[in-house]
Design an enzyme around this catalytic site. Structure first.
Site, mmCIF file in Angstrom:
data_model
loop_
_atom_site.group_PDB
_atom_site.id
_atom_site.type_symbol
_atom_site.label_atom_id
_atom_site.label_comp_id
_atom_site.label_asym_id
_atom_site.label_seq_id
_atom_site.Cartn_x
_atom_site.Cartn_y
_atom_site.Cartn_z
ATOM 1 C CG HIS A 16 1.110 -13.020 -8.517
ATOM 2 N ND1 HIS A 16 -0.099 -13.831 -7.629
ATOM 3 C CD2 HIS A 16 1.049 -11.843 -7.701
ATOM 4 C CE1 HIS A 16 -0.622 -13.025 -6.317
ATOM 5 N NE2 HIS A 16 0.112 -11.962 -6.905
ATOM 6 C CB CYS A 72 2.731 -12.403 -5.036
ATOM 7 S SG CYS A 72 1.483 -11.433 -3.654
ATOM 8 C CG ASN A 132 -2.811 -10.690 -4.988
ATOM 9 O OD1 ASN A 132 -2.568 -11.709 -4.336
ATOM 10 N ND2 ASN A 132 -2.330 -9.205 -5.329
HETATM 11 N N1 COA Z 1 -10.815 2.531 -1.585
HETATM 12 C C1 COA Z 1 -10.899 4.262 -2.362
HETATM 13 N N2 COA Z 1 -9.860 5.057 -2.146
HETATM 14 C C2 COA Z 1 -8.421 5.631 -2.317
HETATM 15 C C3 COA Z 1 -8.179 3.278 -1.993
HETATM 16 C C4 COA Z 1 -9.781 2.774 -1.748
HETATM 17 N N3 COA Z 1 -9.633 1.076 -1.659
HETATM 18 N N4 COA Z 1 -7.359 3.004 -1.384
HETATM 19 C C5 COA Z 1 -6.484 4.113 -1.428
HETATM 20 N N5 COA Z 1 -7.392 4.980 -1.627
HETATM 21 C C6 COA Z 1 -7.440 6.647 -2.768
HETATM 22 C C7 COA Z 1 -5.784 7.190 -2.015
HETATM 23 O O1 COA Z 1 -6.147 7.195 -0.376
HETATM 24 C C8 COA Z 1 -5.167 8.738 -2.604
HETATM 25 O O2 COA Z 1 -5.955 9.658 -1.879
HETATM 26 P P1 COA Z 1 -5.809 11.160 -1.757
HETATM 27 O O3 COA Z 1 -5.222 10.882 -3.828
HETATM 28 O O4 COA Z 1 -6.504 11.982 -1.707
HETATM 29 O O5 COA Z 1 -4.506 10.261 -0.929
HETATM 30 C C9 COA Z 1 -5.656 7.574 -3.990
HETATM 31 O O6 COA Z 1 -6.898 6.530 -3.370
HETATM 32 C C10 COA Z 1 -4.086 7.666 -4.629
HETATM 33 O O7 COA Z 1 -4.447 6.295 -3.892
HETATM 34 P P2 COA Z 1 -2.854 5.522 -5.068
HETATM 35 O O8 COA Z 1 -2.466 4.419 -3.833
HETATM 36 O O9 COA Z 1 -2.303 6.435 -4.940
HETATM 37 O O10 COA Z 1 -3.728 5.576 -5.825
HETATM 38 P P3 COA Z 1 -2.862 3.591 -6.835
HETATM 39 O O11 COA Z 1 -3.215 4.200 -8.303
HETATM 40 O O12 COA Z 1 -1.098 3.530 -6.605
HETATM 41 O O13 COA Z 1 -3.190 2.577 -6.376
HETATM 42 C C11 COA Z 1 -3.178 0.250 -6.153
HETATM 43 C C12 COA Z 1 -2.957 1.544 -5.497
HETATM 44 C C13 COA Z 1 -2.887 -0.067 -4.392
HETATM 45 C C14 COA Z 1 -4.544 -0.243 -6.505
HETATM 46 C C15 COA Z 1 -2.401 0.489 -6.888
HETATM 47 O O14 COA Z 1 -1.186 1.333 -6.211
HETATM 48 C C16 COA Z 1 -1.491 -0.592 -7.229
HETATM 49 O O15 COA Z 1 -2.165 -1.978 -7.127
HETATM 50 N N6 COA Z 1 -0.266 -1.658 -6.728
HETATM 51 C C17 COA Z 1 -0.041 -2.224 -7.118
HETATM 52 C C18 COA Z 1 -0.559 -3.670 -5.971
HETATM 53 C C19 COA Z 1 -0.418 -4.833 -6.213
HETATM 54 O O16 COA Z 1 -0.276 -5.413 -6.697
HETATM 55 N N7 COA Z 1 -0.024 -5.661 -5.303
HETATM 56 C C20 COA Z 1 0.301 -7.090 -4.990
HETATM 57 C C21 COA Z 1 1.602 -7.351 -5.919
HETATM 58 S S1 COA Z 1 1.896 -9.104 -5.465
#
Ligand code: COA
Length: 334
Positions: A261, A115, A291
């Site tokens: 980004h 990224c 992204n």
């Molecule tokens: N659709 C529906 N539910 C989903 C899902 C999806 N696409 N992806 C994950 N879940 C669920 C999980 O299974 C979890 O369920 P549970 O509570 O029953 O276990 C719940 O949603 C929460 O998951 P979690 O991973 O804790 O969610 P979060 O709030 O951390 O959001 C991201 C996940 C990936 C969106 C978030 O962590 C994020 O944006 N991180 C940064 C990622 C990023 O920017 N990456 C690029 C870097 S360059």
């Protein structure tokens, strides 16, 4: 010592639009969850057979950037290509652009800083121009990620986020009096290398392993510790933008447009709030493209110019964070 500036920009995204509702038909997810957590409504994914690869999309973006700069391909002295989704394991995509655009035997540098790829590429181009090595450097950032995503419910925390596309700029020697690129900052912290990674097909997980055991999602699909990435991203973004401002004795109110980004809209909004920036000081297009990893800043910058959001003379800050971890910023007068 010379000064470098951006003399042209362009971008290309595949035609196929993939909506959140479509994703909900192939995995257990929904539009509301994706929008709320990431801000993404749709992304572009290549279509089998549409001819799009990291190199061909990059070439299309490069052509537009060269045209916008008013230069000929023969004016370009070097290519820097950023991608983590190259056409071949080797050689890199830079030589493919060089061939497609008939650019003689100029050198092509490939970098794979995920990224942060575009920011790292910009810092290399800036150094080439500043040192007088080249007058014009083509910087391309392109990603074809959709084929490598785990599109089942198991991979939904990663696969709903990423999209395909390419952006390019020409970094050129500035005229006397032009501020151009004022500073580039790059950082890395390798101890977090496995928090966001795709281990296969590196030499530690070679093809024989796949043939013997089949696909192992932990190895052959991108893995992300989303929460940990989020927490580190917001800190590093703010630090590295602050570093750029401090270096140039500027404050955040002097930024006309921050182009972060496009990792996640919530990350961008968090930084905006922390830095006290108005809505019109930040450009986001993750809603439409997802992204696109290394390509996202280049696509956003080109689109911001195309739509009149960014104008000549504006102070632009670009900042990235991603796998490695790596992060960086570029501050410039466009
Ligand atoms: N659709 C529906 N539910 C989903 C899902 C999806 N696409 N992806 C994950 N879940 C669920 C999980 O299974 C979890 O369920 P549970 O509570 O029953 O276990 C719940 O949603 C929460 O998951 P979690 O991973 O804790 O969610 P979060 O709030 O951390 O959001 C991201 C996940 C990936 C969106 C978030 O962590 C994020 O944006 N991180 C940064 C990622 C990023 O920017 N990456 C690029 C870097 S360059």
């Amino acid at each position: 010592m010379h000064t470098a500036k951006i003399s042209g920009a362009g971008h290309y995204v595949p035609e196929r639009i993939v909506t959140n509702d479509y994703l909900a038909t192939i995995m257990d997810t929904n539009d509301e969850w994706i929008k709320e957590r990431t801000g993404i409504s749709e992304r572009r994914w290549v279509e089998n057979g549409d001819g799009n690869t990291a190199a061909t999309m990059g070439t299309k973006a490069a052509k537009k950037a060269i045209a916008q700069s008013g230069l000929e391909t023969s004016d370009i002295g070097h290519i820097v290509f950023a991608t983590i989704s190259p056409d071949y394991y080797f050689p890199g995509c830079g030589v493919q652009v060089q061939e497609s655009l008939d650019m003689g035997t100029i050198g092509a540098t490939d970098i794979r800083n995920a990224c942060s790829g575009f920011i790292y590429a910009m810092s290399i181009a800036d150094a080439f121009v500043k040192s007088g090595t080249y007058q014009h450097v083509l910087v391309v950032a392109s990603e074809l990620q959709s084929p490598f995503l785990d599109k089942t419910t198991r991979g939904r925390n990663v696969s709903v986020i990423f999209g395909d596309g390419a952006g390019a700029v020409i970094v050129s020697k500035a005229n006397k009096g032009e501020k151009g690129i004022m500073s580039c900052h790059t950082h890395a912290q390798g101890k977090h290398k496995e928090e966001l990674t795709m281990k296969g097909f590196g030499t530690q997980h070679w093809i024989g392993e796949l043939l013997e055991n089949g696909i192992d999602p932990d190895i052959h699909y991108p893995q992300m510790n989303g929460n940990f990435v989020f927490k580190n991203a917001v800190v590093r973004f703010e630090q590295v933008i602050g570093e750029a401002l401090k270096k140039n004795d500027m404050t955040s109110d002097q930024i006309d447009c921050l182009i972060p980004h496009q990792a996640n809209l919530r990350i961008a909004q968090f930084i905006q709030k922390r830095m006290g920036l108005r809505d019109d000081q930040v450009f986001n297009n993750i809603q439409k493209y997802g992204n696109t990893t290394g390509a996202s800043i280049a696509i956003a910058f080109s689109e911001a110019i195309e739509t009149g959001v960014v104008k000549r003379g504006d102070i632009i800050c670009m900042a990235a964070f991603g796998a490695g971890f790596t992060w960086g910023s570029v501050l410039m007068e466009y």
